[in-house]
Design an enzyme around this catalytic site. Structure first.
Site, PDB file in Angstrom:
ATOM      1  N   SER A   1       5.367  -6.846   3.260  1.00 51.11           N
ATOM      2  CA  SER A   1       5.709  -7.598   4.684  1.00 51.11           C
ATOM      3  C   SER A   1       6.621  -8.368   4.681  1.00 51.11           C
ATOM      4  CB  SER A   1       4.158  -7.528   5.395  1.00 51.11           C
ATOM      5  OG  SER A   1       2.645  -8.305   5.600  1.00 51.11           O
TER       6      SER A   1
ATOM      7  N   PHE B   1       0.595  -1.328   0.272  1.00 48.20           N
ATOM      8  CA  PHE B   1      -0.018  -0.131  -0.004  1.00 48.20           C
ATOM      9  C   PHE B   1       0.733   1.489  -0.151  1.00 48.20           C
ATOM     10  CE2 PHE B   1       1.015  -0.170   4.520  1.00 48.20           C
ATOM     11  CZ  PHE B   1       1.006   1.390   5.002  1.00 48.20           C
TER      12      PHE B   1
ATOM     13  N   CYS C   1       9.298   2.064   3.222  1.00 45.56           N
ATOM     14  CA  CYS C   1      10.126   0.961   3.401  1.00 45.56           C
ATOM     15  C   CYS C   1      11.797   1.243   4.435  1.00 45.56           C
ATOM     16  CB  CYS C   1      10.086  -0.465   2.339  1.00 45.56           C
ATOM     17  SG  CYS C   1      11.282   0.051   0.927  1.00 45.56           S
TER      18      CYS C   1
ATOM     19  N   GLU D   1      -4.943  -3.805  -2.030  1.00 46.17           N
ATOM     20  CA  GLU D   1      -6.653  -3.352  -2.097  1.00 46.17           C
ATOM     21  C   GLU D   1      -7.398  -1.985  -1.399  1.00 46.17           C
ATOM     22  OE1 GLU D   1      -4.652  -5.773  -0.057  1.00 46.17           O
ATOM     23  OE2 GLU D   1      -4.954  -6.301   1.170  1.00 46.17           O
ATOM     24  N   ARG D   2      -6.220  -2.053  -0.508  1.00 47.96           N
ATOM     25  CA  ARG D   2      -5.964  -0.663  -0.013  1.00 47.96           C
ATOM     26  C   ARG D   2      -5.712   0.694  -0.372  1.00 47.96           C
ATOM     27  NH1 ARG D   2      -3.100  -1.587   5.813  1.00 47.96           N
ATOM     28  NH2 ARG D   2      -1.120  -2.517   5.063  1.00 47.96           N
TER      29      ARG D   2
ATOM     30  N   LYS E   1      -1.662  -7.266  -8.914  1.00 51.62           N
ATOM     31  CA  LYS E   1      -2.647  -6.681  -7.953  1.00 51.62           C
ATOM     32  C   LYS E   1      -2.427  -6.232  -7.292  1.00 51.62           C
ATOM     33  CE  LYS E   1      -3.290  -8.089  -4.563  1.00 51.62           C
ATOM     34  NZ  LYS E   1      -3.668  -7.198  -3.520  1.00 51.62           N
TER      35      LYS E   1
ATOM     36  N   GLU F   1       9.056  -3.569  13.114  1.00 50.70           N
ATOM     37  CA  GLU F   1       9.511  -2.807  12.057  1.00 50.70           C
ATOM     38  C   GLU F   1       7.421  -2.043  12.288  1.00 50.70           C
ATOM     39  OE1 GLU F   1       7.726  -4.096   7.606  1.00 50.70           O
ATOM     40  OE2 GLU F   1       9.085  -1.661   7.328  1.00 50.70           O
TER      41      GLU F   1
HETATM   42  P1  NAD Z   1       1.619  -6.706   3.005  1.00 56.71           P
HETATM   43  O1  NAD Z   1       2.094  -7.587   3.379  1.00 56.71           O
HETATM   44  O2  NAD Z   1       0.223  -6.879   4.450  1.00 56.71           O
HETATM   45  O3  NAD Z   1       0.970  -6.432   1.401  1.00 56.71           O
HETATM   46  C1  NAD Z   1       1.569  -6.571   0.385  1.00 56.71           C
HETATM   47  C2  NAD Z   1       0.288  -7.216  -0.856  1.00 56.71           C
HETATM   48  O4  NAD Z   1       0.254  -8.448   0.033  1.00 56.71           O
HETATM   49  C3  NAD Z   1      -1.060  -6.676  -0.858  1.00 56.71           C
HETATM   50  O5  NAD Z   1      -1.151  -6.783  -2.344  1.00 56.71           O
HETATM   51  C4  NAD Z   1      -1.595  -8.393  -0.260  1.00 56.71           C
HETATM   52  O6  NAD Z   1      -2.881  -8.090  -0.445  1.00 56.71           O
HETATM   53  C5  NAD Z   1      -0.841  -9.176   0.089  1.00 56.71           C
HETATM   54  N1  NAD Z   1      -0.883 -10.029   1.165  1.00 56.71           N
HETATM   55  C6  NAD Z   1      -1.064  -9.445   2.502  1.00 56.71           C
HETATM   56  N2  NAD Z   1      -1.240 -10.395   3.136  1.00 56.71           N
HETATM   57  C7  NAD Z   1      -1.076 -11.263   2.751  1.00 56.71           C
HETATM   58  C8  NAD Z   1      -1.548 -13.006   3.038  1.00 56.71           C
HETATM   59  N3  NAD Z   1      -1.700 -13.341   4.386  1.00 56.71           N
HETATM   60  N4  NAD Z   1      -1.508 -13.853   2.378  1.00 56.71           N
HETATM   61  C9  NAD Z   1      -0.750 -13.795   0.629  1.00 56.71           C
HETATM   62  N5  NAD Z   1      -1.133 -12.054   0.460  1.00 56.71           N
HETATM   63  C10 NAD Z   1      -1.180 -11.383   1.116  1.00 56.71           C
HETATM   64  O7  NAD Z   1       2.394  -4.906   2.897  1.00 56.71           O
HETATM   65  P2  NAD Z   1       2.159  -3.245   3.203  1.00 56.71           P
HETATM   66  O8  NAD Z   1       1.212  -2.992   4.386  1.00 56.71           O
HETATM   67  O9  NAD Z   1       0.741  -3.911   2.211  1.00 56.71           O
HETATM   68  O10 NAD Z   1       3.218  -2.997   2.728  1.00 56.71           O
HETATM   69  C11 NAD Z   1       4.013  -2.212   3.946  1.00 56.71           C
HETATM   70  C12 NAD Z   1       5.514  -3.900   4.032  1.00 56.71           C
HETATM   71  O11 NAD Z   1       5.588  -3.392   2.693  1.00 56.71           O
HETATM   72  C13 NAD Z   1       6.736  -3.318   5.265  1.00 56.71           C
HETATM   73  O12 NAD Z   1       6.227  -3.847   5.191  1.00 56.71           O
HETATM   74  C14 NAD Z   1       7.728  -2.005   4.120  1.00 56.71           C
HETATM   75  O13 NAD Z   1       8.529  -2.118   5.099  1.00 56.71           O
HETATM   76  C15 NAD Z   1       7.275  -3.232   2.414  1.00 56.71           C
HETATM   77  N6  NAD Z   1       7.953  -2.508   1.767  1.00 56.71           N
HETATM   78  C16 NAD Z   1       9.285  -2.932   1.624  1.00 56.71           C
HETATM   79  C17 NAD Z   1       9.444  -2.837  -0.071  1.00 56.71           C
HETATM   80  C18 NAD Z   1      11.033  -3.156  -0.147  1.00 56.71           C
HETATM   81  O14 NAD Z   1      11.184  -2.600  -1.331  1.00 56.71           O
HETATM   82  N7  NAD Z   1      11.620  -3.693   0.824  1.00 56.71           N
HETATM   83  C19 NAD Z   1       9.381  -0.954  -0.765  1.00 56.71           C
HETATM   84  C20 NAD Z   1       7.804  -0.927   0.228  1.00 56.71           C
HETATM   85  C21 NAD Z   1       7.217  -1.493   0.950  1.00 56.71           C
END
Ligand code: NAD
Length: 522
Positions: free
Chosen positions: A248, A171, A303, A198-199, A195, A403
């Site tokens: 994440s 997101f 991130c 969703e947020r 994809k 984090e």
């Molecule tokens: P998230 O993991 O909650 O969601 C990311 C994606 O995964 C979304 O599309 C979501 O629908 C899907 N998802 C979530 N939970 C899932 C599950 N249990 N099973 C399958 N799919 C699932 O992450 P977020 O909260 O949207 O983003 C923040 C996180 O992303 C932070 O940890 C941040 O550090 C990380 N991030 C990392 C980078 C990088 O390049 N290292 C860049 C941006 C964000």
């Protein structure tokens, strides 16, 4: 005027305030270059984080809709793969110019759905746009190799697309991260199913509209929606050859494991705890401003946000000044003039962040600046957390081990640089790190011994531009790294190498007998 950008497939208007949308529209799919309403029975409400007013509903795509996206991409692939690379490059040139023309519209969608300030949302778009710009150079990035390996015999290598690939986005960068995938995946000849989070899928929907306008044929980019169920479909669908994930550790480690077990190529960038070591010999004013900007910008939801500060020696005495600068940041709705940071993404996220601040207090740390309970006058219902600085933090505390992903800076102190390096290297994450010092020798030492994959020297957020790759390491990337996003590594990720060895005899073959042994001559 107030149409949410996410559902205004053709409208050029975009929101410029957080006013309530009278009749929010549902977010559609993007399939075969058309925006299509979903037949979903489950929907995810998307609220403006500054007000918690409903902006749109995002479908949990049905099985039939997901399958249709795959079929459409499969159908588009042979044609797109064999089209001239200059045609694909031309599409990319147009895509770049359309993103520039729609820059404000994209940013407005981000501010409305994600919450970050409009100025910061413009940066979100720019960092993605730069990846698309770099992808315009594909004709020199994708060339193969050729070697004459024997008389009349040569081997050539070609980089070919993988086929249907998928991207799963977080997101926090609604434009930049889809743009880590869309340009490179498509310009190399793949068909992409994306994809968005969703947020906040709005920016990705606008990008799809622009990609169509730029000339991407139907099926080369399809957008599906939903959460874990959609992700599971992507992980298990045999036609999908590769997955790009950013998000994440919880989701990413699962996605990496299941996707890899299903034989797919997976790149997965994960979470972080980015440190800065501050030495007393640094340019103090620059360092303090850089730290405040990098810790609290985007409400700490980057991130590469600087979330852990290690004050070395006498630099510890500067903590009250950091708090003083942070106190003056303007926490407000992202469309408000002069806003420095907006709300966090959801009420649950605010609650989680505030609980982590509380845990620090309970474990004996000092809350030097407390942003809990902050409410901007105009936005009493938003998910706001003011800048928070926690000092006297020890590595075992939950606020350090986790984090936080909010506007919270945890501060530790060490007497020497050696101890700072040890402390930082002991942390499991390895996304980014920074040092503030006036000494080249000290910086050189730090650069060599520090383990994090992206190092800033007097630079607080050292994200490499797209001529390099995003090179987090340790727990910040799945599978031990290597499958980096963008740059040369990005082109490699979306292509496979084919080698062709050919023999064109310049004279008649003289031997009458077939040889059955492997050649032993060199
Ligand atoms: P998230 O993991 O909650 O969601 C990311 C994606 O995964 C979304 O599309 C979501 O629908 C899907 N998802 C979530 N939970 C899932 C599950 N249990 N099973 C399958 N799919 C699932 O992450 P977020 O909260 O949207 O983003 C923040 C996180 O992303 C932070 O940890 C941040 O550090 C990380 N991030 C990392 C980078 C990088 O390049 N290292 C860049 C941006 C964000």
């Amino acid at each position: 005027h107030l149409l949410p950008a996410s559902v205004s497939a053709t409208a050029q208007q975009y929101p410029t305030t957080h006013e309530k949308i009278e009749s929010p529209r549902d977010t559609p799919h993007f399939l075969d270059n058309e925006f299509i309403s979903s037949k979903a029975s489950q929907w995810i409400d998307l609220h403006d984080p500054a007000t918690n007013n409903l902006v749109t509903r995002v479908p949990q795509s049905t099985e039939a809709e997901l399958k249709a996206a795959v079929e459409s991409a499969k159908k588009a692939f042979p044609g797109w793969k064999s089209i001239s690379i200059m045609t694909r490059q031309q599409v990319m040139f147009k895509f770049v110019s359309l993103i520039r023309e729609n820059w404000d519209r994209l940013a407005a969608s981000i501010t409305l759905e994600q919450g970050k300030t409009f100025a910061d949302a413009k940066g979100d778009v720019l960092r993605g746009l730069q990846v698309a710009e770099a992808a315009c150079g594909i004709t020199t990035q994708i060339t193969g190799e050729v070697l004459e390996v024997a008389k009349d015999m040569e081997t050539r290598s070609y980089r070919e697309p993988l086929g249907v690939v998928a991207a799963i986005c977080p997101f926090n960068f609604p434009a930049m991260i889809p743009l880590w995938s869309i340009p490179i995946a498509t310009v190399t000849g793949n068909c992409l199913i994306l994809k968005p989070s969703e947020r906040d899928p709005g920016a990705a929907m606008i990008l799809a509209e622009l990609a169509k306008q730029a000339g991407l044929p139907p099926g080369v980019l399809n957008i599906v929606h939903g959460s874990a169920k959609t992700v599971d479909f992507i992980l298990d669908e045999p036609a999908i050859k590769a997955i790009s994930f950013v998000g994440s550790n919880r989701a990413g480690e699962y996605i990496y494991a299941r996707g890899s077990a299903n034989g797919k190529r997976v790149q997965a960038n994960l979470g972080a705890k980015n440190h800065a070591a501050v030495l007393p010999d640094c340019n103090k004013n620059h360092a303090l401003n850089a730290i405040v900007g990098a810790a609290f910008g985007a409400a700490g939801q980057r991130c590469m946000a600087l979330s852990a500060l290690v004050m070395v020696g006498e630099a510890e005495a500067w903590l009250p000044e950091i708090a003083e600068r942070a106190k003056h940041l303007n926490v407000n709705g992202g469309f408000e003039e002069g806003a420095d940071l907006g709300p966090v993404i959801s009420p649950q996220s605010k609650e989680r962040i505030e609980a982590l601040i509380q845990s620090a207090e309970d474990e004996g740390a000092t809350i030097l600046l407390d942003g809990r309970g902050y409410k901007p006058e105009k936005y009493p219902n938003g998910n706001f957390v003011g800048p928070t600085i926690i000092t006297n933090v020890k590595p075992h505390m939950e606020c350090y081990a986790t984090e936080i992903f909010g506007p919270v800076l945890v501060c530790l102190s060490t007497p020497t640089l050696d101890e700072a390096i040890d402390l930082i290297n002991t942390n499991p994450y390895g996304n980014g790190v920074a040092i503030f010092t006036g000494s080249g020798a000290t910086a050189g030492r730090f650069q060599r011994d520090i383990e994090a994959g992206q190092v800033g020297i007097n630079v607080p957020i050292p994200v490499p531009l797209p001529m390099f790759s995003f090179t987090g390491n340790k727990a910040s990337i799945a599978g031990g790294g290597g499958n980096y996003f963008y740059g040369e590594a990005g082109v490699r990720f979306y292509t496979q190498v084919k080698t062709v060895t050919s023999l064109w005899r310049s004279e008649d073959a003289v031997l009458r007998r077939a040889s059955v042994n492997m050649p032993t001559n060199s």
